[in-house]
Design a protein around this motif. Structure first.
Motif, PDB file in Angstrom:
ATOM      1  N   ILE A 154      -1.800   9.847  21.433  1.00 50.78           N
ATOM      2  CA  ILE A 154      -0.626   9.433  20.645  1.00 50.78           C
ATOM      3  C   ILE A 154      -0.814   9.843  19.180  1.00 50.78           C
ATOM      4  N   PHE A 155      -2.007   9.555  18.659  1.00 51.50           N
ATOM      5  CA  PHE A 155      -2.307   9.904  17.266  1.00 51.50           C
ATOM      6  C   PHE A 155      -2.141  11.413  17.057  1.00 51.50           C
ATOM      7  N   GLN A 156      -2.628  12.192  18.024  1.00 52.28           N
ATOM      8  CA  GLN A 156      -2.524  13.652  17.909  1.00 52.28           C
ATOM      9  C   GLN A 156      -1.062  14.101  17.962  1.00 52.28           C
ATOM     10  N   CYS A 157      -0.278  13.498  18.862  1.00 50.41           N
ATOM     11  CA  CYS A 157       1.145  13.870  18.957  1.00 50.41           C
ATOM     12  C   CYS A 157       1.882  13.537  17.668  1.00 50.41           C
ATOM     13  N   LEU A 158       1.474  12.462  17.018  1.00 50.98           N
ATOM     14  CA  LEU A 158       2.138  12.069  15.765  1.00 50.98           C
ATOM     15  C   LEU A 158       1.521  12.784  14.570  1.00 50.98           C
ATOM     16  N   ASP A 159       0.388  13.460  14.808  1.00 48.26           N
ATOM     17  CA  ASP A 159      -0.302  14.201  13.774  1.00 48.26           C
ATOM     18  C   ASP A 159      -0.558  13.342  12.530  1.00 48.26           C
ATOM     19  N   GLY A 160      -0.929  12.102  12.776  1.00 54.88           N
ATOM     20  CA  GLY A 160      -1.286  11.219  11.676  1.00 54.88           C
ATOM     21  C   GLY A 160      -0.105  10.670  10.884  1.00 54.88           C
ATOM     22  N   ARG A 161       1.130  11.037  11.283  1.00 57.91           N
ATOM     23  CA  ARG A 161       2.306  10.547  10.549  1.00 57.91           C
ATOM     24  C   ARG A 161       2.441   9.038  10.654  1.00 57.91           C
ATOM     25  N   LYS A 162       2.923   8.433   9.596  1.00 59.29           N
ATOM     26  CA  LYS A 162       3.094   6.980   9.644  1.00 59.29           C
ATOM     27  C   LYS A 162       4.561   6.561   9.559  1.00 59.29           C
ATOM     28  N   ASP A 163       5.447   7.477   9.098  1.00 56.60           N
ATOM     29  CA  ASP A 163       6.876   7.145   9.043  1.00 56.60           C
ATOM     30  C   ASP A 163       7.464   7.420  10.416  1.00 56.60           C
ATOM     31  N   LEU A 164       7.604   6.363  11.189  1.00 58.61           N
ATOM     32  CA  LEU A 164       7.918   6.562  12.594  1.00 58.61           C
ATOM     33  C   LEU A 164       9.325   6.120  12.959  1.00 58.61           C
ATOM     34  N   ALA A 165      10.247   6.190  11.996  1.00 54.81           N
ATOM     35  CA  ALA A 165      11.615   5.724  12.250  1.00 54.81           C
ATOM     36  C   ALA A 165      12.272   6.507  13.384  1.00 54.81           C
ATOM     37  N   ASP A 166      11.873   7.754  13.571  1.00 49.31           N
ATOM     38  CA  ASP A 166      12.516   8.560  14.621  1.00 49.31           C
ATOM     39  C   ASP A 166      11.765   8.511  15.957  1.00 49.31           C
ATOM     40  N   LEU A 167      10.725   7.675  16.031  1.00 47.19           N
ATOM     41  CA  LEU A 167       9.980   7.535  17.284  1.00 47.19           C
ATOM     42  C   LEU A 167      10.685   6.517  18.170  1.00 47.19           C
ATOM     43  N   LYS A 168      11.012   6.909  19.414  1.00 45.68           N
ATOM     44  CA  LYS A 168      11.708   5.977  20.309  1.00 45.68           C
ATOM     45  C   LYS A 168      10.702   5.152  21.096  1.00 45.68           C
ATOM     46  N   SER A 169       9.759   5.828  21.741  1.00 48.13           N
ATOM     47  CA  SER A 169       8.795   5.102  22.579  1.00 48.13           C
ATOM     48  C   SER A 169       7.576   5.971  22.810  1.00 48.13           C
ATOM     49  N   ILE A 170       6.554   5.359  23.400  1.00 49.72           N
ATOM     50  CA  ILE A 170       5.408   6.165  23.808  1.00 49.72           C
ATOM     51  C   ILE A 170       5.153   5.936  25.298  1.00 49.72           C
ATOM     52  N   HIS A 171       4.561   6.922  25.937  1.00 49.90           N
ATOM     53  CA  HIS A 171       4.223   6.824  27.353  1.00 49.90           C
ATOM     54  C   HIS A 171       2.719   6.933  27.498  1.00 49.90           C
ATOM     55  N   LEU A 172       2.092   5.807  27.861  1.00 49.31           N
ATOM     56  CA  LEU A 172       0.649   5.825  28.095  1.00 49.31           C
ATOM     57  C   LEU A 172       0.424   6.235  29.537  1.00 49.31           C
ATOM     58  N   THR A 173      -0.383   7.247  29.744  1.00 48.54           N
ATOM     59  CA  THR A 173      -0.642   7.636  31.128  1.00 48.54           C
ATOM     60  C   THR A 173      -1.843   6.865  31.662  1.00 48.54           C
ATOM     61  N   ALA A 174      -1.814   6.619  32.977  1.00 42.98           N
ATOM     62  CA  ALA A 174      -2.891   5.918  33.674  1.00 42.98           C
ATOM     63  C   ALA A 174      -3.247   6.736  34.899  1.00 42.98           C
ATOM     64  N   SER A 175      -4.520   7.008  35.082  1.00 43.95           N
ATOM     65  CA  SER A 175      -4.881   7.767  36.286  1.00 43.95           C
ATOM     66  C   SER A 175      -4.693   6.891  37.520  1.00 43.95           C
ATOM     67  N   GLY A 176      -4.631   5.576  37.301  1.00 46.64           N
ATOM     68  CA  GLY A 176      -4.436   4.668  38.439  1.00 46.64           C
ATOM     69  C   GLY A 176      -5.739   4.059  38.914  1.00 46.64           C
ATOM     70  N   GLY A 177      -6.861   4.512  38.354  1.00 49.51           N
ATOM     71  CA  GLY A 177      -8.153   3.926  38.698  1.00 49.51           C
ATOM     72  C   GLY A 177      -8.540   4.182  40.144  1.00 49.51           C
ATOM     73  N   ALA A 178      -9.546   3.447  40.596  1.00 55.73           N
ATOM     74  CA  ALA A 178     -10.115   3.692  41.919  1.00 55.73           C
ATOM     75  C   ALA A 178      -9.187   3.225  43.048  1.00 55.73           C
ATOM     76  N   LEU A 179      -8.248   2.325  42.732  1.00 55.51           N
ATOM     77  CA  LEU A 179      -7.448   1.712  43.795  1.00 55.51           C
ATOM     78  C   LEU A 179      -5.998   2.173  43.780  1.00 55.51           C
ATOM     79  N   CYS A 180      -5.782   3.347  43.221  1.00 55.31           N
ATOM     80  CA  CYS A 180      -4.432   3.835  42.974  1.00 55.31           C
ATOM     81  C   CYS A 180      -3.485   3.619  44.153  1.00 55.31           C
ATOM     82  N   ASN A 181      -3.972   3.868  45.370  1.00 53.08           N
ATOM     83  CA  ASN A 181      -3.072   3.776  46.527  1.00 53.08           C
ATOM     84  C   ASN A 181      -3.436   2.648  47.486  1.00 53.08           C
TER      85      ASN A 181
END
Ligand code: MG
Length: 384
Positions: A154-181
């Protein structure tokens, strides 16, 4: 360029070891000022011989043994009580908080107040008291550059920017861990070894169990809210088993930016240390043509009730994230010791969270009390 002096808190764990591997690659840029560890004295000694830090922190009972080996050139700090004093020292530039657990809270807060560059992989401190820490950091001009792979993305996508008025949301990805299915009803049939076999990342036992329950992702939701000043509704979780996209941001116009890379912690660690520069890591690069397919799905909160509980806590805020964290630590420890089943981890944590009373506008002291009280409650439920 003057060398940056780095303190590595939790030097003997997997992030600590990887941090030293990164530092080793850039002897002109970095030197190790301090190393700290809780119980792995043999690895700490090896690291101290190799990197010659000025400060070492370990448990006090071993000071005499360490003094004998490292002599008068090293100052010693008690790892239980001395880390906050250590990180605030003027001759330390970067504080890597690679230790796990609530014990990171005091040094993290002090490093923020002292205006350091802080590279945390620890999430407990941010979950417990992230708004207090981040407020102190911004007051003192400290820069927090996360090492946790999703937060780094997320930090890399924002490139350190702090004025985030135009940011709608973030999507955290999850590999699903060992019990995914694995459906909830079958989760208790798995062996400890199956649960501890994370498909993508090699990490410590506690966080691997948290990845299997998705509680780790729940903590990351709260962590992201604190780091990037977002509401719970702005943080979305997306299951992505290939773990190639480490997370993404979505702007008001619908544009998404994602960070992709190999699953190796040295990449986010190095980025945090060298920010804003990007230097060769020596790691293999992604080959998307070889991967061919990336897949995504919504997390199933019936299979992973811990994620729903974490969102509930994230919305309540206040002391509740600290309660969630403390109860989970006790319950996972009991599971790792074979005292409770896998699905009981959630049951214990839920019971502690649901039976806790709200504290309005909690102080750091309130948070620390809630932490202690939740641990006692969780232990009580384990006995009962
Ligand atoms: Mg992570």
């Amino acid at each position: 360029m003057r060398k940056k002096r780095v303190a590595v808190l939790g030097a003997t764990g997997s992030v600590g070891i990887n941090t030293l591997r990164v530092i080793e690659r850039f002897p002109d840029r970095f030197e190790v000022a301090a190393l700290t560890a809780y119980n792995n004295i043999s690895v700490l000694q090896k690291q101290a011989r190799r990197f010659k830090p000025d400060y070492l922190a370990f448990s006090r009972e071993h000071f005499s043994c360490l003094k004998e080996k490292f002599g008068r050139n090293v100052d010693f700090f008690d790892v239980e009580t001395g880390l906050a004093e250590l990180v605030a020292r003027r001759d330390i530039d970067i504080v890597v908080i690679a230790m796990s657990g609530a014990a990171a809270l005091a040094p993290f807060l002090r490093a923020a107040q002292a205006g350091k560059i802080i590279a945390p992989s620890n999430k407990e401190a941010l979950v417990m008291a992230g708004d207090i820490i981040m407020a102190e950091a911004s007051k003192a001009g400290a820069r927090v550059i996360p090492v946790d792979s999703e937060q780094s993305a997320i930090f890399q996508c924002l490139d350190g920017r702090k004025d985030l008025a135009d940011l709608k949301s973030i999507h955290l990805t999850a590999s699903g861990g060992a019990l995914c299915n694995v459906p909830l009803a079958k989760q208790d049939k798995l062996s400890m070894r199956q649960i501890l076999a994370h498909p993508r990342w090699r990490m410590g036992a506690k966080i691997t169990v948290d990845s299997a329950t998705l509680m780790n992702k729940g903590f990351e939701v709260i962590e992201a809210m604190r780091l990037f000043d977002l509401t719970a509704d702005q943080v979305d979780v997306l299951v992505h088993p290939e773990a190639v996209i480490h997370s993404m941001v979505e702007f008001n116009d619908g544009a998404c930016l994602a960070q992709l890379g190999v699953t190796d912690m040295r990449l986010p660690i190095q980025y945090a240390l060298t920010y804003p520069d990007r230097l060769p890591t020596g790691l293999r690069h992604l080959d998307l043509a070889e991967l061919k397919t990336l897949t995504f799905k919504k997390p199933d909160t019936r299979t992973f009730p811990a994620l729903a509980l974490a969102y509930h806590v994230a919305k309540k805020g206040g002391i509740f994230p600290a309660v969630l964290n403390a109860a989970d630590e006790v319950a996972v420890e009991a599971f790792l010791q074979g005292k409770i089943t896998f699905t009981s981890i959630y049951k214990v944590v839920e019971k502690v969270v649901m039976n806790f009373k709200t504290v309005k506008m909690p102080s750091l002291r309130n948070i620390q009390q809630a932490d202690q009280e939740s641990r006692l409650k969780a232990k009580g439920y384990l006995k009962g």
